[in-house]
Design a protein around this motif. Structure first.
Motif, PDB file in Angstrom:
ATOM      1  N   ALA A   1      -3.517  -5.533  -7.991  1.00 23.84           N
ATOM      2  CA  ALA A   1      -3.533  -6.432  -9.551  1.00 23.84           C
ATOM      3  C   ALA A   1      -4.383  -5.376 -10.352  1.00 23.84           C
ATOM      4  O   ALA A   1      -3.736  -5.393 -11.449  1.00 23.84           O
ATOM      5  CB  ALA A   1      -4.119  -7.639  -9.134  1.00 23.84           C
ATOM      6  N   ALA A   2      -5.424  -4.873 -10.086  1.00 24.57           N
ATOM      7  CA  ALA A   2      -6.268  -4.252 -11.241  1.00 24.57           C
ATOM      8  C   ALA A   2      -5.504  -2.886 -11.493  1.00 24.57           C
ATOM      9  O   ALA A   2      -5.520  -2.526 -12.633  1.00 24.57           O
ATOM     10  CB  ALA A   2      -7.532  -3.833 -10.336  1.00 24.57           C
ATOM     11  N   MET A   3      -5.066  -2.154 -10.544  1.00 20.55           N
ATOM     12  CA  MET A   3      -4.212  -0.728 -10.570  1.00 20.55           C
ATOM     13  C   MET A   3      -2.965  -1.109 -11.741  1.00 20.55           C
ATOM     14  O   MET A   3      -2.974  -0.254 -12.553  1.00 20.55           O
ATOM     15  CB  MET A   3      -3.918  -0.177  -9.434  1.00 20.55           C
ATOM     16  CG  MET A   3      -4.883   0.475  -8.479  1.00 20.55           C
ATOM     17  SD  MET A   3      -4.214   1.309  -7.049  1.00 20.55           S
ATOM     18  CE  MET A   3      -3.406   0.156  -6.173  1.00 20.55           C
ATOM     19  N   TYR A   4      -2.185  -2.044 -11.180  1.00 21.43           N
ATOM     20  CA  TYR A   4      -1.169  -2.273 -12.040  1.00 21.43           C
ATOM     21  C   TYR A   4      -1.555  -2.674 -13.252  1.00 21.43           C
ATOM     22  O   TYR A   4      -0.716  -2.598 -14.471  1.00 21.43           O
ATOM     23  CB  TYR A   4      -0.014  -3.393 -11.246  1.00 21.43           C
ATOM     24  CG  TYR A   4       0.510  -2.628 -10.558  1.00 21.43           C
ATOM     25  CD1 TYR A   4       1.550  -1.457 -10.479  1.00 21.43           C
ATOM     26  CD2 TYR A   4       0.484  -3.028  -9.043  1.00 21.43           C
ATOM     27  CE1 TYR A   4       2.275  -1.031  -9.297  1.00 21.43           C
ATOM     28  CE2 TYR A   4       0.943  -2.345  -7.843  1.00 21.43           C
ATOM     29  CZ  TYR A   4       1.888  -1.275  -8.236  1.00 21.43           C
ATOM     30  OH  TYR A   4       2.546  -0.642  -7.050  1.00 21.43           O
ATOM     31  N   GLN A   5      -2.690  -3.404 -13.600  1.00 15.53           N
ATOM     32  CA  GLN A   5      -3.093  -3.840 -14.944  1.00 15.53           C
ATOM     33  C   GLN A   5      -3.741  -2.723 -15.846  1.00 15.53           C
ATOM     34  O   GLN A   5      -3.446  -2.473 -16.920  1.00 15.53           O
ATOM     35  CB  GLN A   5      -4.223  -5.008 -14.662  1.00 15.53           C
ATOM     36  CG  GLN A   5      -4.699  -5.539 -16.098  1.00 15.53           C
ATOM     37  CD  GLN A   5      -3.873  -6.158 -16.801  1.00 15.53           C
ATOM     38  OE1 GLN A   5      -2.952  -6.837 -16.107  1.00 15.53           O
ATOM     39  NE2 GLN A   5      -3.939  -6.316 -17.907  1.00 15.53           N
ATOM     40  N   PHE A   6      -4.555  -1.943 -15.041  1.00 10.92           N
ATOM     41  CA  PHE A   6      -5.163  -1.039 -16.008  1.00 10.92           C
ATOM     42  C   PHE A   6      -4.828   0.571 -15.828  1.00 10.92           C
ATOM     43  O   PHE A   6      -5.434   1.589 -16.401  1.00 10.92           O
ATOM     44  CB  PHE A   6      -6.711  -0.886 -15.524  1.00 10.92           C
ATOM     45  CG  PHE A   6      -7.197  -2.327 -15.599  1.00 10.92           C
ATOM     46  CD1 PHE A   6      -7.466  -2.802 -16.817  1.00 10.92           C
ATOM     47  CD2 PHE A   6      -7.920  -2.909 -14.651  1.00 10.92           C
ATOM     48  CE1 PHE A   6      -8.019  -4.008 -17.139  1.00 10.92           C
ATOM     49  CE2 PHE A   6      -8.383  -4.137 -14.939  1.00 10.92           C
ATOM     50  CZ  PHE A   6      -8.400  -4.746 -16.000  1.00 10.92           C
TER      51      PHE A   6
END
Length: 340
Positions: free
Chosen positions: A136-141
């Motif tokens: 989730a963090a990777m696809y967000q940032f």
């Protein structure tokens, strides 16, 4: 379920619990190493006057060091490890927002730590939760082209780590079985009888279950060895163990005693049931001669059965069964006696 799945000998007499010992050493290294790194990062953050960041790193790093100091002889509770993983996952996710790709490098050590921090019962759940958080963090940032490649590489790491974990657990299981079992019969060795009785008596008392014990000894077995040779005698012992298993239940506990003696712990069985299982063994031996190659011999056995009563020690239980077996021997052999 096999008998080896319900009992784990203590470290005092069973030094082959490889995975747990390896986990203890690995976790002590992880606690100290992660704590030291976080404390150094806290110092660097303080030098940059990032006070809140320094405080968070100091608290988490200090918690790791305290855990390393506190749990040097045994593994820390699972909830502590879960809190640590959540804290590290949050730190990496927040740093990804500010540092971008540079924070990705911290994800892999966190994933690798999970393999050592949790038992197999919750390992899959925890590692998938951590993976979901990082994804989730990777696809967000991060740009999508980078995110999906990094996500795939983390799945490969999880698959390799899980394979390693399964191999270690299988190796431990095989080592335990090889160390505790009699090579001829596959039963537990005699030296584990005391601990097995203590373990299962304690469980019976806690769960308010019944427990019975059978001692059975082949009659005049020395004469069989003298007449047919030790190879024939070993084959008789091996086949006797097979017949005992066939007459009893898979969850009962089987022990090879001294010489031609066998012991069975009947778990959650009444005295009547235990006597029926024991009688089945004696009938089988009585009516089916042992035939090995061109040689044949009829071998009988004498047995004693007793039921555990609350408050009895394992020594008293074993003595009652032994006395009953001696009575069967003295009254003519080839019979079963029940100790009340």
């Amino acid at each position: 379920m096999t008998e080896f799945s319900s009992f784990m000998p203590t470290a005092a007499i069973m030094p082959t619990n490889v995975w747990q010992r390896f986990r203890l050493v690995a976790m002590r290294t992880i606690y100290f190493g992660v704590g030291a790194i976080l404390l150094m990062l806290a110092v660097l953050a303080a030098m940059d006057k990032a006070w809140w960041q320094a405080l968070v790193l100091l608290l988490v790093g200090g918690a790791f060091v305290v855990t390393w100091w506190r749990y040097q002889q045994h593994l820390a509770p699972q909830w502590i490890n879960f809190v640590f993983v959540c804290a590290l996952g949050a730190l990496v996710s927040f740093s990804m927002k500010s540092a971008g790709m540079m924070a990705v490098y911290w994800m892999y050590p966190v994933l690798a730590m999970v393999f050592f921090m949790f038992d197999k019962t919750i390992f899959i759940l925890v590692i998938m939760l951590v993976y979901a958080l990082f994804a989730a963090a990777m696809y967000q940032f991060l740009p999508f082209d980078y995110a999906w490649r990094i996500g795939l590489s983390m799945l490969v790491l999880i698959a390799v780590g899980a394979t390693f974990l399964v191999m270690m657990l299988n190796m431990q299981r095989n080592l335990i079985k090889a160390t505790t079992s009699d090579p001829l019969t596959g039963f537990y060795k005699r030296e584990y009888l005391d601990e097995l009785l203590q373990h299962h008596l304690q469980q019976a008392e806690q769960r308010q279950h019944s427990l019975c014990l059978m001692l059975i000894d082949l009659d005049a077995f020395k004469a069989v060895n003298d007449k047919f040779g030790y190879m024939f005698g070993d084959a008789v012992l091996q086949d006797t163990a097979r017949r005992i298993r066939a007459c009893c239940r898979p969850d009962d506990i089987f022990i090879r005693g001294n010489g031609a003696e066998f012991i069975v712990i009947f778990l959650n069985a009444s005295l009547r049931e235990a006597a029926q299982y024991s009688g089945c063994v004696l009938d089988n031996l009585r009516h089916e001669p042992f035939a090995i190659k061109s040689m044949m011999a009829r071998v009988t056995a004498s047995a004693g059965v007793t039921q555990w009563r609350p408050g009895e020690s394992w020594e008293q239980l074993l003595e009652k069964a032994d006395d009953a077996m001696d009575t069967a021997k003295s009254q003519g052999r080839d019979r079963l006696r029940i100790a009340q």
